[in-house]
Design a protein around this motif. Sequence first.
Motif, PDB file in Angstrom:
ATOM      1  N   PRO A   1      46.121 -53.870   6.293  1.00  0.00           N
ATOM      2  CA  PRO A   1      45.724 -52.581   5.719  1.00  0.00           C
ATOM      3  C   PRO A   1      46.598 -52.151   4.528  1.00  0.00           C
ATOM      4  CG  PRO A   1      46.688 -52.287   7.908  1.00  0.00           C
ATOM      5  CD  PRO A   1      46.645 -53.743   7.649  1.00  0.00           C
ATOM      6  N   PHE A   2      45.895 -51.417   3.631  1.00  0.00           N
ATOM      7  CA  PHE A   2      46.472 -50.874   2.413  1.00  0.00           C
ATOM      8  C   PHE A   2      47.581 -49.867   2.730  1.00  0.00           C
ATOM      9  CE2 PHE A   2      45.744 -47.461  -0.906  1.00  0.00           C
ATOM     10  CZ  PHE A   2      46.116 -48.207  -2.016  1.00  0.00           C
ATOM     11  N   ARG A   3      48.667 -49.951   2.001  1.00  0.00           N
ATOM     12  CA  ARG A   3      49.704 -48.915   2.142  1.00  0.00           C
ATOM     13  C   ARG A   3      49.911 -48.241   0.793  1.00  0.00           C
ATOM     14  NH1 ARG A   3      54.603 -51.234   5.831  1.00  0.00           N
ATOM     15  NH2 ARG A   3      53.327 -52.609   7.113  1.00  0.00           N
ATOM     16  N   TRP A   4      49.500 -47.006   0.716  1.00  0.00           N
ATOM     17  CA  TRP A   4      49.594 -46.226  -0.524  1.00  0.00           C
ATOM     18  C   TRP A   4      51.049 -45.849  -0.779  1.00  0.00           C
ATOM     19  CZ3 TRP A   4      47.859 -45.477  -5.008  1.00  0.00           C
ATOM     20  CH2 TRP A   4      48.069 -44.290  -5.724  1.00  0.00           C
ATOM     21  N   ILE A   5      51.414 -45.698  -2.054  1.00  0.00           N
ATOM     22  CA  ILE A   5      52.811 -45.392  -2.422  1.00  0.00           C
ATOM     23  C   ILE A   5      53.210 -43.961  -2.086  1.00  0.00           C
ATOM     24  CG2 ILE A   5      52.890 -47.117  -4.282  1.00  0.00           C
ATOM     25  CD1 ILE A   5      52.584 -44.725  -6.270  1.00  0.00           C
TER      26      ILE A   5
ATOM     27  N   GLY B   1      46.414 -31.998  -9.798  1.00  0.00           N
ATOM     28  CA  GLY B   1      45.384 -32.932  -9.349  1.00  0.00           C
ATOM     29  C   GLY B   1      45.673 -33.713  -8.082  1.00  0.00           C
ATOM     30  N   ARG B   2      46.828 -33.589  -7.505  1.00  0.00           N
ATOM     31  CA  ARG B   2      47.119 -34.224  -6.224  1.00  0.00           C
ATOM     32  C   ARG B   2      47.896 -33.209  -5.398  1.00  0.00           C
ATOM     33  NH1 ARG B   2      46.479 -39.876  -6.687  1.00  0.00           N
ATOM     34  NH2 ARG B   2      47.293 -40.008  -4.580  1.00  0.00           N
ATOM     35  N   LEU B   3      47.655 -33.181  -4.105  1.00  0.00           N
ATOM     36  CA  LEU B   3      48.346 -32.228  -3.230  1.00  0.00           C
ATOM     37  C   LEU B   3      49.852 -32.428  -3.409  1.00  0.00           C
ATOM     38  CD1 LEU B   3      47.839 -30.063  -1.082  1.00  0.00           C
ATOM     39  CD2 LEU B   3      48.068 -31.870   0.637  1.00  0.00           C
TER      40      LEU B   3
ATOM     41  N   THR C   1      35.312 -46.813 -10.010  1.00  0.00           N
ATOM     42  CA  THR C   1      35.126 -46.667  -8.553  1.00  0.00           C
ATOM     43  C   THR C   1      36.279 -47.285  -7.787  1.00  0.00           C
ATOM     44  OG1 THR C   1      33.811 -48.685  -8.568  1.00  0.00           O
ATOM     45  CG2 THR C   1      32.598 -46.596  -8.567  1.00  0.00           C
ATOM     46  N   GLN C   2      36.514 -46.720  -6.610  1.00  0.00           N
ATOM     47  CA  GLN C   2      37.470 -47.319  -5.680  1.00  0.00           C
ATOM     48  C   GLN C   2      36.648 -48.239  -4.785  1.00  0.00           C
ATOM     49  OE1 GLN C   2      39.396 -44.572  -3.003  1.00  0.00           O
ATOM     50  NE2 GLN C   2      41.393 -45.532  -3.294  1.00  0.00           N
ATOM     51  N   ASN C   3      37.163 -49.427  -4.538  1.00  0.00           N
ATOM     52  CA  ASN C   3      36.353 -50.448  -3.871  1.00  0.00           C
ATOM     53  C   ASN C   3      37.134 -51.231  -2.843  1.00  0.00           C
ATOM     54  OD1 ASN C   3      35.315 -50.107  -6.802  1.00  0.00           O
ATOM     55  ND2 ASN C   3      33.603 -50.997  -5.696  1.00  0.00           N
TER      56      ASN C   3
ATOM     57  N   PRO D   1      49.944 -47.709 -10.288  1.00  0.00           N
ATOM     58  CA  PRO D   1      49.337 -48.409  -9.142  1.00  0.00           C
ATOM     59  C   PRO D   1      47.835 -48.641  -9.334  1.00  0.00           C
ATOM     60  CG  PRO D   1      50.050 -46.190  -8.533  1.00  0.00           C
ATOM     61  CD  PRO D   1      50.610 -46.465  -9.886  1.00  0.00           C
ATOM     62  N   HIS D   2      47.161 -47.779 -10.077  1.00  0.00           N
ATOM     63  CA  HIS D   2      45.718 -47.976 -10.284  1.00  0.00           C
ATOM     64  C   HIS D   2      45.460 -49.202 -11.175  1.00  0.00           C
ATOM     65  CE1 HIS D   2      44.466 -43.604  -9.123  1.00  0.00           C
ATOM     66  NE2 HIS D   2      45.029 -44.271  -8.133  1.00  0.00           N
ATOM     67  N   LEU D   3      46.247 -49.352 -12.230  1.00  0.00           N
ATOM     68  CA  LEU D   3      46.092 -50.548 -13.070  1.00  0.00           C
ATOM     69  C   LEU D   3      46.395 -51.786 -12.231  1.00  0.00           C
ATOM     70  CD1 LEU D   3      45.701 -52.076 -15.712  1.00  0.00           C
ATOM     71  CD2 LEU D   3      48.071 -51.564 -16.309  1.00  0.00           C
ATOM     72  N   HIS D   4      47.440 -51.677 -11.425  1.00  0.00           N
ATOM     73  CA  HIS D   4      47.819 -52.788 -10.546  1.00  0.00           C
ATOM     74  C   HIS D   4      46.673 -53.166  -9.600  1.00  0.00           C
ATOM     75  CE1 HIS D   4      50.952 -55.323  -8.986  1.00  0.00           C
ATOM     76  NE2 HIS D   4      50.622 -54.987  -7.758  1.00  0.00           N
ATOM     77  N   MET D   5      45.865 -52.176  -9.247  1.00  0.00           N
ATOM     78  CA  MET D   5      44.727 -52.411  -8.343  1.00  0.00           C
ATOM     79  C   MET D   5      43.447 -52.737  -9.123  1.00  0.00           C
ATOM     80  SD  MET D   5      45.670 -49.170  -5.929  1.00  0.00           S
ATOM     81  CE  MET D   5      44.265 -49.141  -4.825  1.00  0.00           C
ATOM     82  N   GLY D   6      43.550 -52.987 -10.406  1.00  0.00           N
ATOM     83  CA  GLY D   6      42.399 -53.511 -11.154  1.00  0.00           C
ATOM     84  C   GLY D   6      41.691 -52.547 -12.074  1.00  0.00           C
TER      85      GLY D   6
ATOM     86  N   SER E   1      37.714 -37.313  -5.474  1.00  0.00           N
ATOM     87  CA  SER E   1      37.573 -37.904  -6.806  1.00  0.00           C
ATOM     88  C   SER E   1      38.832 -37.497  -7.550  1.00  0.00           C
ATOM     89  CB  SER E   1      36.313 -37.374  -7.504  1.00  0.00           C
ATOM     90  OG  SER E   1      36.147 -37.985  -8.767  1.00  0.00           O
ATOM     91  N   GLU E   2      39.482 -38.444  -8.197  1.00  0.00           N
ATOM     92  CA  GLU E   2      40.812 -38.178  -8.752  1.00  0.00           C
ATOM     93  C   GLU E   2      40.814 -38.196 -10.275  1.00  0.00           C
ATOM     94  OE1 GLU E   2      43.207 -41.250  -7.029  1.00  0.00           O
ATOM     95  OE2 GLU E   2      43.325 -40.236  -5.092  1.00  0.00           O
ATOM     96  N   ILE E   3      41.896 -37.679 -10.824  1.00  0.00           N
ATOM     97  CA  ILE E   3      42.131 -37.722 -12.279  1.00  0.00           C
ATOM     98  C   ILE E   3      42.571 -39.128 -12.682  1.00  0.00           C
ATOM     99  CG2 ILE E   3      43.880 -37.034 -13.971  1.00  0.00           C
ATOM    100  CD1 ILE E   3      43.771 -34.219 -12.744  1.00  0.00           C
TER     101      ILE E   3
ATOM    102  N   LYS F   1      40.852 -51.689  -3.881  1.00  0.00           N
ATOM    103  CA  LYS F   1      40.971 -51.935  -5.328  1.00  0.00           C
ATOM    104  C   LYS F   1      40.305 -50.812  -6.094  1.00  0.00           C
ATOM    105  CE  LYS F   1      42.601 -56.160  -4.939  1.00  0.00           C
ATOM    106  NZ  LYS F   1      43.924 -56.531  -5.427  1.00  0.00           N
ATOM    107  N   TRP F   2      40.473 -50.827  -7.407  1.00  0.00           N
ATOM    108  CA  TRP F   2      39.664 -50.019  -8.308  1.00  0.00           C
ATOM    109  C   TRP F   2      38.861 -50.982  -9.168  1.00  0.00           C
ATOM    110  CZ3 TRP F   2      39.275 -44.742  -8.090  1.00  0.00           C
ATOM    111  CH2 TRP F   2      40.237 -44.075  -7.321  1.00  0.00           C
ATOM    112  N   ALA F   3      37.647 -50.565  -9.513  1.00  0.00           N
ATOM    113  CA  ALA F   3      36.797 -51.451 -10.303  1.00  0.00           C
ATOM    114  C   ALA F   3      36.102 -50.660 -11.400  1.00  0.00           C
ATOM    115  CB  ALA F   3      35.766 -52.131  -9.426  1.00  0.00           C
TER     116      ALA F   3
HETATM  117  O1  LIG Z   1      44.508 -45.449  -5.323  1.00  0.00           O
HETATM  118  C1  LIG Z   1      44.736 -44.608  -4.485  1.00  0.00           C
HETATM  119  O2  LIG Z   1      44.758 -44.837  -3.147  1.00  0.00           O
HETATM  120  C2  LIG Z   1      45.084 -43.607  -2.486  1.00  0.00           C
HETATM  121  C3  LIG Z   1      44.015 -43.220  -1.542  1.00  0.00           C
HETATM  122  O3  LIG Z   1      42.788 -43.146  -2.195  1.00  0.00           O
HETATM  123  C4  LIG Z   1      43.888 -44.205  -0.408  1.00  0.00           C
HETATM  124  O4  LIG Z   1      45.022 -44.167   0.386  1.00  0.00           O
HETATM  125  C5  LIG Z   1      45.205 -42.650  -3.580  1.00  0.00           C
HETATM  126  O5  LIG Z   1      45.459 -41.376  -3.400  1.00  0.00           O
HETATM  127  C6  LIG Z   1      45.008 -43.250  -4.740  1.00  0.00           C
HETATM  128  O6  LIG Z   1      45.068 -42.674  -5.919  1.00  0.00           O
END
Ligand SMILES: O=C1O[C@H]([C@@H](O)CO)C(O)=C1O
Length: 588
Positions: free
Chosen positions: A197-201, A322-324, A390-392, A549-554, A480-482, A399-401
């Motif tokens: 599983p994915f671990r977000w930063i 844009g993020r909590l 999109t997040q995929n 991290p988004h560029l890193h994810m594609g 949906s994020e910035i 990933k992001w695509a």
């Molecule tokens: O790429 C991302 O992953 C997390 C979340 O969507 C999944 O944990 C987050 O906030 C992002 O910006």
Amino acid sequence: MVPTEGSMIRPISRGLTLRPAFIIWCILLPFIRLSSGAKTRHFKWEVEYMYWSPDCIENVVMGINGQFPGPTIRAKAGDTVVVELTNKLPTEGVVIHWHGIRQLGTPWADGTAFISQCAINSGETFHYRFKVDRAGTYFYHGHLGMQRSAGLYGSLIVDVAEGEKEPFHYDGEFNLLLSDWWHKSVHEQEVGLSSNPFRWIGEPQSFLINGRGQYNCSLAAQYSNTTSSQCTLRGNEQCAPQILHVSSNKTYRLRVASSTALASLNLAIGNHKMVVVEADGNYLQPFAVNDLDIYSGESYSVLITADQDPSKNYWLSIGVRGRLPATPLGLTILNYQPISASKFPTSPPPVTPRWDDYDHSKTFSKSIFALMGSPKPPTSYDRRITLLNTQNKIDGFTKWAINNVSLALPPTPYLGSIKYGLRNAFDQKSPPENFPDNYDVMRPPINPNSTTGNGVYMFGLNTTVDVILQNANALKDNVSEIHPWHLHGHDFWVLGYGEGKFSTKDEKKLNFKNPPLRNTAVIFPYGWTALRYVADNPGVWAFHCHIEPHLHMGMGVVFAEGVHLVKSIPNEALTCGLTAKFLDKNRG
Ligand SMILES: O=C1O[C@H]([C@@H](O)CO)C(O)=C1O
């Protein structure tokens, strides 16, 4: 023998026309040099890991010549900057991207690993040589893996050329390079992002202003009921804030650039209005604000006048958009001299607008117009592409695509492989120009599966390209994020922003009169952003979300134009993959 007319006249007349011109040129040359004042500015840098305490907690950062952030480059428009970069990292490659510098005629110096050059290996030296053609506020940063997040960044300031003037007045200036900081190493962050599983930063531990922040204490603890204690910094700590010392009634230019890995920021100074005058190296129609939104990859200049009660000091604060938020404000002090900088402001730091008050951010973005007289966009486009973000999922990995392709860069940099026709180096099929009509951008993807790819959007040289960046719902419901998108090698005109899915009826809302030129533009949640640019710089150029991290994810694409016109690429940019083999063969 009587020479024929032709044989007599031609050499003599050629001699007569060339020689005076040559002599005049020789006489004028030193003066031409003198009047433009253009210089070559040499820097010798070593990139290395070092212990540092950016937020008062000791950690490992990527530094340059023992400094964090790296040394500031200061040059004048028209100068040539030469950076001789030696990689002193023991086990990894490195490159540096000069963010906002268009690299006109030097695409190999753009500093994008696997795109413009091979990574510089441990122990190797690479020579970046490029012209800084336009005054403005820029920065530089690592562009391999997540090295920017590791602290590889610094400021690059270009002053107007000798004898030129800025279109505004100021008495002094400050330079603020903003960033966010994690206590977890970028290597661990990278592993988490690439795991299943994915671990977000997660959110950053601290915000840094010129590489300085506070984690275990707050400069403003006495104003709030935070759990952190009041900082007792002596001023010589690596995390001690740089104070902005001002004199009453003087005007200052604040150069602000954001190198954040993730955070969109809002900057405000207690009681002081800011007049926004420059963005990404382009002059703006000045407008006044109480606070400034700045996304990763953007830069601004704002003017402030020290016109408040001179017996007080004031807070400058940065907070998250844009993020909590889970990160305390980044703080420093605007100090009215001659009073002491250690005298606390009488009121608490300015409050950042609520993180999800997107209207506030949209109002700001939509107030940005080019200064009168700035270049206008062509009135029509040659090609329009729509890029759906999109997040995929790919084999269970998050990933992001873009139009359902997640970018995975090839081992051979594109610039060399396209120039030398090495067709096995990357997908030869052009990536999709659009997405299915029935895709619902307001909902999570019905089929989240995506694929990786590394194809290139090839544009005709000097053609006008429209890009519609289309945001969508992420994998989770109601998210949906910035995303701030950054284009290499060019500026684009930001023609407009809108809600939902872009449609032809939105065309009417676009601004062709005075759209700002930028190199980074944001897409708001569930919205679109329309850009136009002229593909007039032969080379291969990354276009990507500037969230590391988004560029890193594609989350990126690759653009190219006129690569056949690129003059000889230095060998040192080609020492890997198929281009290395190509060089070997052609040498033998
Ligand atoms: O790429 C991302 O992953 C997390 C979340 O969507 C999944 O944990 C987050 O906030 C992002 O910006």
